[in-house]
Design an enzyme around this catalytic site. Structure first.
Site, mmCIF file in Angstrom:
data_model
loop_
_atom_site.group_PDB
_atom_site.id
_atom_site.type_symbol
_atom_site.label_atom_id
_atom_site.label_comp_id
_atom_site.label_asym_id
_atom_site.label_seq_id
_atom_site.Cartn_x
_atom_site.Cartn_y
_atom_site.Cartn_z
ATOM 1 N N SER A 100 0.847 -1.189 0.000
ATOM 2 C CA SER A 100 0.000 0.000 0.000
ATOM 3 C C SER A 100 0.884 1.242 0.000
ATOM 4 O O SER A 100 1.694 1.438 0.919
ATOM 5 C CB SER A 100 -0.885 0.016 1.251
ATOM 6 N N GLY A 156 -8.683 4.119 7.242
ATOM 7 C CA GLY A 156 -8.382 5.544 7.394
ATOM 8 C C GLY A 156 -6.911 5.833 7.610
ATOM 9 O O GLY A 156 -6.428 6.877 7.198
ATOM 10 N N PHE A 157 -6.206 4.885 8.231
ATOM 11 C CA PHE A 157 -4.804 5.153 8.557
ATOM 12 C C PHE A 157 -3.966 3.888 8.408
ATOM 13 O O PHE A 157 -4.473 2.783 8.613
ATOM 14 C CB PHE A 157 -4.687 5.660 10.007
ATOM 15 N N ASP A 211 -6.663 -6.244 4.561
ATOM 16 C CA ASP A 211 -6.052 -4.911 4.528
ATOM 17 C C ASP A 211 -6.031 -4.320 5.929
ATOM 18 O O ASP A 211 -7.084 -4.046 6.510
ATOM 19 C CB ASP A 211 -6.877 -4.025 3.574
ATOM 20 N N GLY A 240 -2.748 -3.859 9.188
ATOM 21 C CA GLY A 240 -2.019 -4.581 10.230
ATOM 22 C C GLY A 240 -1.443 -5.912 9.780
ATOM 23 O O GLY A 240 -1.180 -6.796 10.593
HETATM 24 C C1 DX5 Z 1 -6.123 1.547 5.752
HETATM 25 C C2 DX5 Z 1 -5.702 1.310 4.326
HETATM 26 C C3 DX5 Z 1 -4.605 0.341 4.221
HETATM 27 C C4 DX5 Z 1 -3.321 0.784 4.893
HETATM 28 C C5 DX5 Z 1 -2.695 -0.409 5.521
HETATM 29 O O1 DX5 Z 1 -7.228 2.359 5.781
HETATM 30 O O2 DX5 Z 1 -6.787 0.826 3.562
HETATM 31 O O3 DX5 Z 1 -4.368 -0.072 2.884
HETATM 32 O O4 DX5 Z 1 -2.392 1.371 4.027
HETATM 33 O O5 DX5 Z 1 -1.586 -0.012 6.244
HETATM 34 P P1 DX5 Z 1 -0.786 -1.004 7.191
HETATM 35 O O6 DX5 Z 1 -0.356 -2.167 6.368
HETATM 36 O O7 DX5 Z 1 0.336 -0.159 7.671
HETATM 37 O O8 DX5 Z 1 -1.729 -1.410 8.293
HETATM 38 ZN ZN ZN Z 2 -6.380 -0.139 1.551
#
Ligand code: DX5
Ligand code: ZN
Length: 225
Positions: free
Chosen positions: A10, A144-145, A175, A177
């Protein structure tokens, strides 16, 4: 059943001032897909970018452009993402009252269609929509993050979805963690596309991308049961 596992970095965890080179670097280092997170500051409490950025990235992506829309409404933007060159467009089940229409419109615009399901939604709600989906994305954090903690209770939802899909050619993406510690459990529950932001981009840069390669290999190894 052995399934091929795809790793989709991502770019939310990449250098926002250098997306083109970041994408090329993770592809050289072994990424299968590029996962692009579009957020509108309304459906989720964060704002990223829209179709012009996705279009600018298109020539840099030689694998597969997996665009995750965290926006509402979705339908008025579908054509713009098709023109931007998305290969797969994923909309949230929670983004509006007519996900069936949205999935039809995504396919009609010439893209593969994905449906994302938040941790607060039972995957069973996707049952009537599965034949319109090429992929279902089970969110393993609240969207969101990047960098959030994996929500363990989603493992049961992944397994339930795998059972619902049966032998239909529909991928299950996870998607949020995802890292070498959480990968074995999601794959054994039935996931076959692993999105990872922090776990891929940590420790490297577009200039020094060796860590990206090591991170992708670690993830792939952890996902090989
Ligand atoms: C979260 C996004 C993810 C995010 C995952 O809202 O949809 O795609 O980038 O980030 P990590 O892999 O760091 O949890
Ligand atoms: Zn995503």
């Amino acid at each position: 059943m052995a399934r091929d596992i795809l790793i989709a970095p991502s770019i939310l965890a990449a250098d926002f001032a250098d997306f083109g080179r970041e994408v090329r670097a993770v592809e050289v280092e072994g990424a299968d897909w590029i996962h692009i997170d579009v957020m509108d500051g309304h459906f989720v409490p964060n704002l990223t970018f829209g179709p012009p950025m996705v279009k600018a990235l298109r020539p840099h992506v030689t694998t597969f452009m997996d665009v995750h829309l965290m926006i509402a409404p979705v339908d008025p933007m579908i054509e713009a993402f098709a023109e931007a060159g998305a290969d797969l467009l994923t909309a949230h089940l929670e983004a509006g009252p007519h996900p069936h229409r949205t999935l039809q419109a995504i396919r009609a615009a010439g893209m593969k269609a994905g449906l994302a399901v938040n941790p607060g939604t039972a995957v069973d709600a996707a049952a009537p929509l599965l034949d319109l989906c090429d992929l279902v994305c089970v969110m393993t954090v609240n969207p969101g993050f990047g960098g959030q903690t994996f929500i363990d209770s989603q493992l049961g939802q992944i397994a339930r979805l795998r059972e619902m899909i049966g032998d239909r050619p529909i991928r299950i993406e996870v998607d949020g963690g995802i890292d070498a510690r959480t990968a074995p459990a999601v794959v054994s529950a039935g996931a076959d596309v692993l999105v990872a932001g922090s776990a891929v981009f940590r420790g490297g840069t577009a200039d020094e991308p060796a860590a990206y390669g090591a991170n992708i290999r670690d993830l792939r190894k952890a996902a090989t049961l």
